[in-house]
Design a protein around this motif. Sequence first.
Motif, short mmCIF file in Angstrom:
data_model
loop_
_atom_site.label_atom_id
_atom_site.label_comp_id
_atom_site.label_asym_id
_atom_site.label_seq_id
_atom_site.Cartn_x
_atom_site.Cartn_y
_atom_site.Cartn_z
N UNK A 1 1.73 -0.05 5.48
CA UNK A 1 1.70 1.26 5.14
C UNK A 1 0.98 1.67 3.94
N UNK A 2 1.08 1.00 2.98
CA UNK A 2 0.63 1.40 1.59
C UNK A 2 -0.96 1.25 1.82
N UNK A 3 -1.42 0.14 2.51
CA UNK A 3 -2.86 0.00 2.61
C UNK A 3 -3.40 1.23 3.33
N UNK A 4 -2.69 1.68 4.37
CA UNK A 4 -3.46 2.90 5.11
C UNK A 4 -3.34 4.13 4.43
N UNK A 5 -2.19 4.25 3.73
CA UNK A 5 -2.02 5.45 2.74
C UNK A 5 -3.14 5.42 1.74
N UNK A 6 -3.47 4.31 1.06
CA UNK A 6 -4.45 4.09 0.05
C UNK A 6 -5.95 4.70 0.58
N UNK B 1 12.95 -2.94 11.05
CA UNK B 1 11.56 -2.41 11.09
C UNK B 1 11.51 -1.00 10.57
N UNK B 2 12.49 -0.20 11.10
CA UNK B 2 12.60 1.37 10.73
C UNK B 2 12.64 1.43 9.34
N UNK B 3 13.26 0.72 8.51
CA UNK B 3 13.53 0.48 7.21
C UNK B 3 12.41 -0.10 6.34
N UNK B 4 11.45 -0.95 7.14
CA UNK B 4 10.40 -1.34 6.41
C UNK B 4 8.94 -1.01 6.73
N UNK B 5 8.77 0.31 7.26
CA UNK B 5 7.29 0.73 7.25
C UNK B 5 6.73 1.18 8.65
N UNK B 6 7.73 1.09 9.72
CA UNK B 6 7.04 1.14 11.16
C UNK B 6 7.56 2.49 11.52
N UNK B 7 6.40 3.26 11.90
CA UNK B 7 6.57 4.50 12.37
C UNK B 7 6.74 4.81 13.81
N UNK C 1 -9.95 4.14 -1.68
CA UNK C 1 -10.80 2.89 -0.80
C UNK C 1 -10.60 1.56 -1.49
N UNK C 2 -11.13 1.38 -2.73
CA UNK C 2 -10.96 0.18 -3.32
C UNK C 2 -9.49 -0.58 -3.38
N UNK C 3 -8.54 0.16 -3.53
CA UNK C 3 -7.13 -0.17 -3.51
C UNK C 3 -6.75 -0.56 -2.32
N UNK C 4 -7.20 0.07 -1.06
CA UNK C 4 -7.11 -0.41 0.21
C UNK C 4 -7.65 -1.64 0.28
N UNK C 5 -8.82 -1.73 0.06
CA UNK C 5 -9.67 -3.07 0.26
C UNK C 5 -8.98 -4.30 -0.42
N UNK C 6 -8.42 -4.07 -1.66
CA UNK C 6 -7.83 -4.96 -2.51
C UNK C 6 -6.45 -5.48 -1.61
N UNK C 7 -5.55 -4.51 -1.26
CA UNK C 7 -4.32 -4.83 -0.29
C UNK C 7 -4.77 -5.70 1.15
N UNK C 8 -5.86 -5.13 1.53
CA UNK C 8 -6.26 -6.10 2.80
C UNK C 8 -6.79 -7.20 2.49
N UNK C 9 -7.44 -7.45 1.55
CA UNK C 9 -7.77 -9.05 1.03
C UNK C 9 -6.52 -9.86 0.85
N UNK C 10 -5.29 -8.97 0.18
CA UNK C 10 -4.39 -9.65 -0.50
C UNK C 10 -3.29 -10.22 0.66
N UNK C 11 -3.43 -9.32 1.97
CA UNK C 11 -2.57 -9.56 3.04
C UNK C 11 -2.99 -10.32 4.13
N UNK C 12 -4.39 -10.31 4.10
CA UNK C 12 -5.25 -11.24 5.36
C UNK C 12 -4.60 -12.74 5.38
N UNK C 13 -4.36 -13.50 4.39
CA UNK C 13 -3.91 -14.80 4.55
C UNK C 13 -2.64 -14.75 5.42
#
Length: 295
Positions: free
Chosen positions: A216-221, A32-38, A227-239
């Motif tokens: 992490x990438x979605x939040x950073x975007x 988890x530490x190595x893969x995005x958990x703050x 915002x468009x990149x964040x929204x695209x990631x959100x849609x991709x990750x939703x499933x």
Amino acid sequence: MYFGQVLTAMVTPFNANGEVDYEATAALVQHLIANGSDGLVVGGTTGESPTLTTEEKLQVFKFVKDTVGEQIPVIAGTGSNNTHASIQLTQQAEEIGVDGVMLVTPYYNKPSQEGLFQHFKTIAQSTSLPVMLYNIPGRSVINMSPETIIALSKIDNIVSVKDAGGNLDDTAAIIQGTPVDFTLYSGDDSMTLPVLSVGGTGVISVASHIIGNEMQAMVQHFKHGEVQQAAAMHRKLLPIMKALFEAPSPTPVKAALNITGIPVGGVRLPLVPLNETEMNTLRQVIPVRQTRAIS
């Protein structure tokens, strides 16, 4: 108080005998530490807290904190529907050296808003640790109102809330009415982006076990104005987010971790393993390529 932007509500690994597996816990923490958990929230709903004994909770708190050291914050789930018991567990967690505690809205006994206020106030006054409130009406039956959360935010060491209320109007009201350094985290993976859009800090995530870097990438975007990149990631990750809640949590996320080569064992009764249909559905959205991406 800022604990990070993607915190993981960590599962509790069990061995074949249903006992806490500390070797697997150490491996999971490092993953988890190595893969995005703050930060890590330990002993919460996803950690199967209702089935952990007090002694097991304390042992897990200590083991995770010792494993993490000072790398990221460790927040212990010490809340219950018994104020006195929560005080005792909170004080014991403080002795262990965790970085904060999370207190869930009391379930089953259905206190009034005044009862909620007095419950959280009394526990907070028993510790010097930072306190995160946890509002989850879907499990506790009652909803902690924005007015109650705002009133509690005036207590010095009540510094944050995990908001799983699912009501963006309430979320916005909480953010508007609390101090600027009071943080609000989404308690639902799929609500991360909407919560950020009204001023939330981040998410306490289940999906980050599997897609922590992507979260992490979605939040950073979003925070960089992309915002468009964040929204695209959100849609991709939703499933993936949806699949991890197709059966009572944390059964699906534990199965997904096992699929991706991070052994965490099964779940304790009254939870039961996924059936064959549920496993096949999960495998369709947690493909083998995911293992390479997150390991």
